[in-house]
Write an enzyme that holds these catalytic residues in place. Structure first.
Site, PDB file in Angstrom:
ATOM      1  N   GLY A  46       0.827  -1.195   0.000  1.00 31.49           N
ATOM      2  CA  GLY A  46       0.000   0.000   0.000  1.00 31.49           C
ATOM      3  C   GLY A  46       0.862   1.246   0.000  1.00 31.49           C
ATOM      4  N   GLN A  51       3.052  10.085   0.785  1.00 33.29           N
ATOM      5  CA  GLN A  51       4.362   9.425   0.883  1.00 33.29           C
ATOM      6  C   GLN A  51       5.242   9.680  -0.342  1.00 33.29           C
ATOM      7  OE1 GLN A  51       2.443   5.456   2.049  1.00 33.29           O
ATOM      8  NE2 GLN A  51       4.415   5.340   3.088  1.00 33.29           N
ATOM      9  N   CYS A  95       6.053   0.012   7.072  1.00 30.37           N
ATOM     10  CA  CYS A  95       5.658   1.205   6.328  1.00 30.37           C
ATOM     11  C   CYS A  95       6.828   1.606   5.440  1.00 30.37           C
ATOM     12  CB  CYS A  95       5.313   2.330   7.304  1.00 30.37           C
ATOM     13  SG  CYS A  95       4.803   3.844   6.466  1.00 30.37           S
ATOM     14  N   LEU A  96       6.549   1.882   4.171  1.00 33.67           N
ATOM     15  CA  LEU A  96       7.637   2.227   3.246  1.00 33.67           C
ATOM     16  C   LEU A  96       8.333   3.525   3.650  1.00 33.67           C
ATOM     17  CD1 LEU A  96       5.971   1.231  -0.162  1.00 33.67           C
ATOM     18  CD2 LEU A  96       7.682  -0.052   1.145  1.00 33.67           C
ATOM     19  N   HIS A 137      -4.380   1.412   7.526  1.00 30.10           N
ATOM     20  CA  HIS A 137      -3.020   1.969   7.587  1.00 30.10           C
ATOM     21  C   HIS A 137      -2.874   3.135   6.603  1.00 30.10           C
ATOM     22  CE1 HIS A 137       1.577   1.233   7.572  1.00 30.10           C
ATOM     23  NE2 HIS A 137       1.362   2.139   6.650  1.00 30.10           N
ATOM     24  N   GLU A 138      -3.349   2.941   5.362  1.00 26.90           N
ATOM     25  CA  GLU A 138      -3.176   3.980   4.339  1.00 26.90           C
ATOM     26  C   GLU A 138      -4.053   5.197   4.631  1.00 26.90           C
ATOM     27  OE1 GLU A 138      -0.625   3.702   2.610  1.00 26.90           O
ATOM     28  OE2 GLU A 138      -0.322   1.574   3.020  1.00 26.90           O
ATOM     29  N   HIS A 141      -2.423   7.469   6.983  1.00 23.53           N
ATOM     30  CA  HIS A 141      -1.444   8.365   6.349  1.00 23.53           C
ATOM     31  C   HIS A 141      -2.112   9.673   5.906  1.00 23.53           C
ATOM     32  CE1 HIS A 141       2.419   6.369   6.065  1.00 23.53           C
ATOM     33  NE2 HIS A 141       1.877   5.240   5.635  1.00 23.53           N
TER      34      HIS A 141
END
Ligand code: NI
Length: 171
Positions: A46, A51, A95-96, A137-138, A141
Site C-alpha cells: 500500500g 508518501q 511502512c515504506l 493503515h493507508e 497516512h
C-alpha cells in the site's frame, strides 16, 4: 509510468492532513499509476500520495501478492471508512516511509470503505483480513498518522531519533 521517490521519516510532510482530490482527471490517474509502480517496485502492499510528496487523499493498494493470488491493484480516491467490524486483528505492520521497522498493531478485522475509483465513480468495498488492515493503515497516512503512533512515547521517540540521525548522515 514513472517510479517516484518515497518520503521517509522524519520528513514533516508525513504529518500533514491530506486535502481531498477535487477532480478525478488524467493528472490524478497518472499519479495513481506512478504510485502503483512505485509500490510494486518497493515492494509494498500500500502507498498513500503524501508518501510521494503529494498531500492529497489518494491511496493505492494490492494485498493479493501476500496471499498467493494474482495482482489486484486498487486505487481509492477520497477514501472514507463508513463501518468498522467489532472483532480485532493483530498484524505486524511495516511502512515504506519507516524502513526496517515492524510493529504489532491491533485494528478492526473488517472495514467498509467508500471511495471514488479512477473513473470518478463511487464505490464501496467490504474489506477483511490483510486488506482491511492495509486500508486502515493507508487512510491513517491521509490524516498524518503513522504506525509509530501506536507505540508508547518513549519507544516512538527512540525510532524518530534514529531516523533523524540517519537523515543527517545521508544528507
Ligand atoms: Ni505506511
Amino acid at each position: 509510468m514513472a517510479k517516484l521517490a518515497i518520503i521517509k521519516l522524519p520528513d514533516p510532510i508525513l504529518r500533514k492532513v491530506s486535502a481531498p482530490v477535487e477532480r478525478v482527471d488524467n493528472e490524478v490517474r497518472k499519479l495513481a499509476a506512478d504510485m502503483l509502480e512505485t509500490m510494486y517496485a518497493a515492494p509494498g502492499v500500500g502507498l498513500a500520495a503524501v508518501q510521494v510528496g503529494v498531500p492529497r487523499r489518494l491511496i493505492v493498494l494490492d494485498t493479493a501478492k501476500g496471499e498467493n493470488e494474482p495482482p489486484r491493484a486498487l486505487v481509492m480516491i477520497n477514501p472514507e471508512i463508513v463501518a468498522l467490524g467489532k472483532e480485532m486483528r493483530e498484524h505486524e505492520e511495516g511502512c515504506l516511509s519507516i524502513p526496517d521497522v515492524r510493529i504489532d498493531i491491533e485494528r478492526p478485522s473488517s472495514a467498509t470503505v467508500r471511495f471514488l475509483d479512477r473513473e470518478g465513480k463511487q464505490q464501496e468495498l467490504a474489506a477483511e483480513g490483510l486488506l482491511a488492515t492495509v486500508v486502515q493503515h493507508e487512510i491513517d497516512h491521509l490524516n498524518g498518522r503513522l504506525i509509530i503512533d501506536f507505540l508508547s512515547r518513549l519507544k516512538r521517540d527512540i525510532i524518530v531519533r534514529r531516523f533523524k540521525k540517519l537523515a543527517k548522515e545521508t544528507a
